[in-house]
Design an enzyme around this catalytic site. Structure first.
Site, PDB file in Angstrom:
ATOM      1  N   ASP A  68       0.823  -1.225   0.000  1.00  0.00           N
ATOM      2  CA  ASP A  68       0.000   0.000   0.000  1.00  0.00           C
ATOM      3  C   ASP A  68       0.853   1.270   0.000  1.00  0.00           C
ATOM      4  O   ASP A  68       0.363   2.340  -0.343  1.00  0.00           O
ATOM      5  CB  ASP A  68      -1.013   0.000   1.159  1.00  0.00           C
ATOM      6  CG  ASP A  68      -0.405  -0.259   2.524  1.00  0.00           C
ATOM      7  OD1 ASP A  68       0.605  -0.974   2.591  1.00  0.00           O
ATOM      8  OD2 ASP A  68      -0.950   0.255   3.521  1.00  0.00           O
ATOM      9  N   HIS A 142       7.176  -2.063  13.171  1.00  0.00           N
ATOM     10  CA  HIS A 142       6.115  -2.610  12.318  1.00  0.00           C
ATOM     11  C   HIS A 142       6.502  -4.056  12.017  1.00  0.00           C
ATOM     12  O   HIS A 142       7.554  -4.510  12.475  1.00  0.00           O
ATOM     13  CB  HIS A 142       6.050  -1.744  11.037  1.00  0.00           C
ATOM     14  CG  HIS A 142       4.825  -1.951  10.206  1.00  0.00           C
ATOM     15  ND1 HIS A 142       3.566  -2.097  10.737  1.00  0.00           N
ATOM     16  CD2 HIS A 142       4.660  -1.988   8.847  1.00  0.00           C
ATOM     17  CE1 HIS A 142       2.697  -2.239   9.750  1.00  0.00           C
ATOM     18  NE2 HIS A 142       3.325  -2.182   8.593  1.00  0.00           N
TER      19      HIS A 142
HETATM   20 ZN   LIG Z   1       0.117   0.697   5.404  1.00  0.00          ZN
HETATM   21 ZN   LIG Z   2       2.608  -1.677   6.608  1.00  0.00          ZN
END
Ligand SMILES: [Zn+2]
Ligand SMILES: [Zn+2]
Length: 302
Positions: A68, A142
């Site tokens: 994304d 993340h």
């Molecule tokens: Zn994202």
């Molecule tokens: Zn991500």
């Protein structure tokens, strides 16, 4: 005159785009710099819709290599090539960026060699220091290597031109000496440069994309004029946010509050908040007052 930092929110959605919100991309412009932060699929069309020219891009900062945030890159690079991009393009990103950029250029075939690109993998500290601005980076938390960026226009001393006009100082090459803080005689008048100078404060914009709450983000955002942060989930979904390595409305607001920033912009909203961004806004406001949620193509300047 103060040169503004202009921010264009080209995409404010998250993993799945909606009619209203495209994948994440933010363009930061300052003087001749045009810095693109992340490049979700379709970003080049967002450029067109916003009447912005991708050939003006000087730097691309990638937060991490989830689809994304990067799938718009091959198409954008191809368009830049077709339009005769002739600058040296700098691409920065976390560990693994060099290989990913190579793969993207492979997709473009032989033509990919037409662009003059410098790729740098970054993790912490100052990565760019050019004239009156610098860029810093910090590692985020993340489920892929991820970083956040800070763009800072340095504090500077400026000549108060209005004051100069009021004192009826004629145009003279000696005005340049005043800027250095020297005392000079112009038109029979002794003028002290120091008294004509004023301080223009530093300005700082920080972009934090996909991450769990972490102190590194707070440190990077310290005192920022604007913190642009992801806020994928609502506070009810805090557990899911933690599991998938994201910030909730409240998590982003906590970073803003602890870092004592002046303003917070939330984006990367989950598709389920497309029609009700007010839920995210309200929750964030309970923790930090000065927050907005922009729509795609909105522009903010500071
Ligand atoms: Zn994202
Ligand atoms: Zn991500």
């Amino acid at each position: 005159m103060v040169e503004k930092i202009k921010l264009n929110f080209l995409g404010t959605g998250s993993a799945i785009p909606t009619a209203r919100r495209n994948h994440p991309a933010v363009l930061l412009r300052y003087k001749a710099e045009s810095v693109l932060i992340d490049c979700g699929e379709g970003t080049q069309r967002q450029f067109r819709k916003a009447h912005l020219n991708p050939c003006k891009i000087t730097k691309i900062l990638i937060s991490h290599w989830h689809g994304d945030h990067v799938l718009g890159l091959p198409g954008l690079l191809q368009t830049m090539m077709l339009n005769g991009y002739n600058k040296k393009l700098e691409i920065y990103g976390p560990k693994g960026t060099s290989a990913k950029v190579r793969q993207f250029f492979d997709l473009l075939g032989r033509k990919g060699q037409d662009l003059d690109v410098k790729v740098k993998e970054v993790s912490r500290g100052k990565i760019v220091d050019e004239g009156d601005f610098y860029i810093e980076v910090a590692e985020m938390d993340h489920d892929a290597p991820a970083v956040a960026y800070s763009f800072v226009v340095k504090e500077k001393m400026r000549l108060d031109k209005a004051k100069l006009k009021k004192m009826k100082v004629p145009n003279s090459p000696l005005v340049g000496e005043l800027v250095k803080g020297k005392t000079v005689e112009i038109g029979g008048k002794k003028i002290n440069g120091k008294k004509l100078m004023y301080k223009e404060d530093a300005r700082k914009v920080v972009v934090v994309m996909d991450t769990r709450y972490n102190e590194g983000a707070v440190k990077l955002a310290k005192g920022a004029d604007l913190l642009i942060s992801e806020a994928t989930y609502s506070k009810e979904e805090q557990e899911i946010a933690d599991e998938y390595g994201h910030l909730s409305s409240v998590g982003a607001a906590k970073i803003a509050k602890k870092a004592k920033v002046k303003g917070l912009v939330l984006m990367h909203l989950s598709q389920r908040y497309e029609a009700i961004p007010k839920v995210i806004l309200k929750e964030a406001k309970e923790v930090f007052k000065d927050v907005i949620i922009p729509e795609d193509l909105d522009e903010v300047e500071l």
